[in-house]
Design a protein around this motif. Structure first.
Motif, short mmCIF file in Angstrom:
data_model
loop_
_atom_site.label_atom_id
_atom_site.label_comp_id
_atom_site.label_asym_id
_atom_site.label_seq_id
_atom_site.Cartn_x
_atom_site.Cartn_y
_atom_site.Cartn_z
N GLN A 28 78.18 32.51 45.67
CA GLN A 28 78.91 31.40 45.04
C GLN A 28 79.87 31.89 43.97
O GLN A 28 80.86 31.22 43.67
CB GLN A 28 77.93 30.41 44.43
CG GLN A 28 77.29 29.47 45.44
CD GLN A 28 76.61 28.29 44.79
OE1 GLN A 28 76.32 28.32 43.60
NE2 GLN A 28 76.33 27.27 45.57
N GLU A 32 86.75 30.59 45.78
CA GLU A 32 87.91 30.57 46.67
C GLU A 32 89.07 29.86 45.99
O GLU A 32 88.88 28.81 45.39
CB GLU A 32 87.56 29.84 47.96
CG GLU A 32 86.60 30.62 48.83
CD GLU A 32 86.27 29.88 50.10
OE1 GLU A 32 86.53 28.66 50.16
OE2 GLU A 32 85.76 30.52 51.02
N PRO A 41 82.27 28.36 47.00
CA PRO A 41 82.00 28.13 48.43
C PRO A 41 80.63 27.50 48.63
O PRO A 41 79.74 27.60 47.78
CB PRO A 41 82.07 29.54 49.02
CG PRO A 41 81.77 30.44 47.89
CD PRO A 41 82.27 29.78 46.65
N ARG A 66 76.91 22.64 45.51
CA ARG A 66 77.48 23.48 46.56
C ARG A 66 76.39 24.20 47.35
O ARG A 66 76.66 25.22 47.99
CB ARG A 66 78.44 24.49 45.94
CG ARG A 66 79.72 23.86 45.45
CD ARG A 66 80.76 23.86 46.55
NE ARG A 66 81.79 22.86 46.30
CZ ARG A 66 82.84 22.69 47.09
NH1 ARG A 66 82.99 23.43 48.15
NH2 ARG A 66 83.72 21.77 46.85
N GLU A 91 79.01 30.17 53.36
CA GLU A 91 79.15 31.60 53.14
C GLU A 91 77.83 32.31 53.38
O GLU A 91 77.79 33.41 53.92
CB GLU A 91 79.61 31.84 51.69
CG GLU A 91 81.03 31.41 51.42
CD GLU A 91 82.03 32.30 52.13
OE1 GLU A 91 81.99 33.52 51.94
OE2 GLU A 91 82.85 31.76 52.90
N LYS A 128 80.73 35.91 56.28
CA LYS A 128 79.54 35.09 56.06
C LYS A 128 78.28 35.87 56.44
O LYS A 128 78.35 36.84 57.18
CB LYS A 128 79.64 33.79 56.86
CG LYS A 128 80.87 32.98 56.43
CD LYS A 128 81.20 31.92 57.38
CE LYS A 128 82.37 31.06 56.96
NZ LYS A 128 83.37 31.63 56.09
#
Lengths: 202, 570
Positions: A28, A32, A41, A66, A91, A128
């Motif tokens: 995290q 982005e 993410p 998130r 991710e 990912k």
């Protein structure tokens, strides 16, 4: 390891969740960029034991909004993990196959080989990852076809033993002791006055 | 059923610049029968439209041989049978010519789906049984790149629903239908016929006289005179015709001259969007249902798109074979509800969500009807495309995430998917909950105004720890000073051992020794307003097994002295 499936194999019942949440936090923190702003993410946590605890997750430095938490029945773990990984939205997908003390999962790893292969295909060539948290002592006919397997044992309140048992680039290692200061700090505190009450109760 | 004029006429609209698209579906009746009767996919057969009262068990014996056919299959046409002939005439040409009956209501339902789809192209649509839908595109064609582009897109949309269609754009509905139905194929490869505003008379001059919405007697009279086309008709003196063709002449001449002032009677779609498919025989299992679901979702999505709305809830209803369901002691209907985290309107999205539940369903009896309803719809929000995302080739998170959540919710249950949320509470078990992952903005705003203050505000709590008030700020508690508790057992587990260092305790067939323990926190008579005040002492314990150590929290219920394992820092 990005673009692969990593197995975190825990002996006994110690630190599997804490280490998984640390991985989520690391993913995290790679924010982005989006039109001048930055967004964290999405990550996902498959929690079949329905025991993930929000204050503990926040204390691990994770943005709750998130982190998608899915609480499927045990028989649906593979299906749900595949949906999450194949969507390409998350991710990191953490799949807890272990449970926790007092709520361990009766999850057979023998049938997961095919699921793990599909998970590997879903994240291959991407940024990912999938993290499987498993119990070292669960019987398995064959090792899971993961890219990396890390075995962790909390040998004492202030000590871990970590071993890279499998790595697709061949970087395996013998067990190595690592200091775990968080648990030690709590033990080193001065006993509170109220400890006397505990002694009475005990 | 003859090609009569469209439903008439309540008021004369303003005709300036009017442009009407006619969608003629020449094979609609055949398509409707073929989708429900597998054996009618091939062979020579025809369709008769009949009212429900005339249908007695849908047997061919109940249909009189003098009935006229409303449509015939391609095989029958190759043998010389045409729509409009009687059944007896058809059987003279083809031995064993089969006839199916179709209710006008079923045809109207099929046309209504097309009409709702067409609503996305113009504000007014109208139906014309048995095969026509009109849409008024006056002033909206430029939004699609012109009339030709609009007609092409509309054609593609209708064909994607599995219907053959012929399209024409003209000044009025009767003219547009006549052109769509009777004009020869375009030489330029385009499927739509455009009748220009200027010079419309010359564009339609080659159409046969039967294309006009005239009575049969009137058409026969003109044919006997040698008036075969609209151009022939336009060349006749109007005053002479008036004495011969009473009533219809004015309209026929105007159409021949390319003028059509016929108003449309607007079709008003039903409020509830529902699509269904019926099976002739009950089908077992979910595989054939998943196949049928494709068509149902395609039609539902087309209707939603035409209305400019998206479904916020979906209901899938399966009606089972009653006799078998009763025999097995099962319900006659199975319903699945889907509360979507984000409104959906696209066919593939709706199908993914519904099929994820349907493919795992265990159905108690064969299914005879599958119906999909969108009981709650909201305005569909258009989203601007982002060129950067498209070029990067990555996953569109904003688009994909609601779909994934909806799929998972349909699969494992709506209350099993979400994000964790911290609540203000004294008890550990009340401090964590699973909330919806995506906020429902509009509904949340309305809900707040209805229900007043809503959840408890994040004001600081006062917790008594051994009689000393302790300020707690949002997201913090005395436990946060130590290793965070990452797991909370849904149900506390009895802690059967003594709470002292060195004591042994068993959990899940595993023995642990208490390595250390620390007092954490006391709750004294909290939540007294519930009538059952809580008095607990929380103690952190380090449990050591033969190979590892685990940190956990045990509480002692001070009302009865029982101990429970409640949370783990693993």
């Amino acid at each position: 390891m990005r673009g692969g499936v990593v197995e975190l194999s825990i002996a006994g019942s110690g630190l599997g969740t804490t280490l998984s949440l640390a991985a989520v936090r690391a993913f995290q923190e790679r924010k982005e960029a989006s039109f001048g702003t930055s967004v964290k993410p999405w990550c996902a946590f498959v929690d079949p034991s329905s025991s993930l605890y929000a204050p503990g997750v926040v204390a691990s430095g994770i943005a709750l909004e998130r982190l998608l938490v899915v609480r499927p029945p045990v028989e649906a773990i593979g299906r749900v993990a595949l949906k999450l990984a194949e969507s390409g939205v998350f991710e990191l997908v953490v799949v807890d196959l272990m449970g926790t003390l007092g709520r361990s999962l009766d999850c057979s790893l023998g049938r997961l080989g095919r699921v793990v292969r599909r998970l590997s295909m879903a994240v291959d060539g991407t940024n990912k990852s999938v993290l499987l948290v498993t119990d070292t002592h669960v019987e398995r006919a064959l090792p899971l076809p993961v890219a990396q397997r890390i075995e962790v044992v909390r040998t004492a309140a202030d000590r871990l033993s970590v071993r890279v048992a499998k790595d697709r680039r061949g970087r395996i290692s013998a067990p190595r002791p690592i200091a775990w200061t968080r648990g030690l700090a709590a033990l080193e505190e001065e006993p509170r006055e109220e400890t006397a009450d505990v002694r009475k109760l005990a | 059923m003859s090609a009569s004029s469209p439903e008439l006429v309540s008021a004369a609209p303003d005709e300036a610049g009017r442009r009407i698209v006619a969608l003629v579906l020449p094979e609609l009746l055949i398509e409707l029968v073929a989708t429900t009767l597998a054996e009618r996919a091939r062979g020579a057969w025809g369709v008769v439209l009949a009212e429900p009262t005339a249908l007695d068990g849908r047997t061919e014996e109940s249909i009189r041989p003098t009935e006229r056919l409303d449509a015939v299959s391609a095989s029958a046409r190759r043998c010389g049978v045409r729509a409009g002939q009687t059944i007896a005439e058809a059987r003279n040409l083809i031995a064993g010519f089969a006839v199916e009956t179709l209710r006008p209501a079923a045809v109207e339902r099929a046309l209504a789906v097309i009409a709702e789809l067409a609503l996305g192209f113009g504000a007014t649509v109208a139906l014309g049984l048995p095969d026509t839908v009109w849409v008024d595109v006056s002033g909206s064609a430029h939004l699609f790149g012109g009339e030709a582009a609009l007609a092409e897109e509309l054609t593609e949309r209708v064909r994607s629903l599995g219907h053959g269609v012929r399209v024409a754009v003209a000044e009025g509905p009767a003219l547009a239908r006549a052109v769509a139905r009777w004009a020869p194929p375009n030489g330029d490869g385009k499927s739509a016929h455009l009748v220009p505003r200027e010079g419309a008379a010359s564009s339609v001059s080659s159409l046969p006289i039967v294309a006009l919405p005239l009575g049969e007697e009137c058409q026969e009279f003109l044919l006997r005179l040698g008036v075969l086309t609209l151009g022939d008709l336009a060349g006749l003196p109007r005053t002479t015709l008036a004495s011969r063709l009473s009533g219809e002449v004015a309209r026929a001449l105007e159409l021949a001259l390319g003028k059509d002032p016929t108003p449309l009677v607007p079709y008003r779609p039903p409020e509830l969007v529902r699509e269904e498919v019926r099976f002739e025989y009950g089908v077992d299992g979910s595989e054939p249902l998943l196949f049928a679901l494709r068509g149902v979702t395609a039609r539902l999505a087309a209707r939603l798109a035409g209305r400019g709305v998206a479904a916020e809830k979906l209901v899938l209803e399966l009606e089972h074979d009653r006799s078998i369901a009763r025999l097995r002691g099962a319900k006659e209907t199975t319903k699945f509800g889907f509360a979507l985290s984000s409104p959906l309107s696209r066919e593939d999205e709706i199908r993914r969500v519904v099929s994820s539940r349907l493919e795992r369903a265990r159905l108690p009896a064969p299914t005879v009807t599958l119906a999909l309803t969108a009981p709650v719809v909201v305005s569909a929000t258009a989203r601007q495309l982002e060129l950067g995302d498209t070029l990067a080739g990555g996953t569109d998170v904003e688009k994909e995430l609601p779909l994934v959540i909806a799929e998972l919710a349909a699969d494992v249950g709506e209350n099993k998917v979400g994000v964790l949320k911290i609540l203000d509470a004294h008890r550990l078990e009340a401090r964590s909950t699973l909330a919806p992952a995506l906020p429902r903005k509009a509904r949340a705003a309305r809900g707040a105004s209805r229900t007043g203050p809503g959840p408890r505000s994040a004001t600081p709590l006062s917790v008594h720890v051994s009689g000393t008030p302790l300020e707690v700020v949002e997201g913090m508690s005395p436990f946060d000073e130590r290793a965070p508790l990452t797991r909370l057992l849904p149900e506390p587990v009895r802690f059967e051992g003594a709470l002292r260092v060195g004591a042994t305790v068993a959990f899940e067939r595993q023995l642990f020794t208490i390595d250390a323990l620390r007092f954490e926190h006391r709750l004294h008579a909290v939540e007294w307003w519930n009538g059952d005040p809580i008095m607990r002492d929380y103690i952190r314990v380090w449990l050591k097994s033969t190979e590892s150590v685990i940190e956990a929290v045990v509480y002692v219920d001070r009302a009865n002295g029982k101990r429970y394992l409640q949370a783990v820092a693993d």
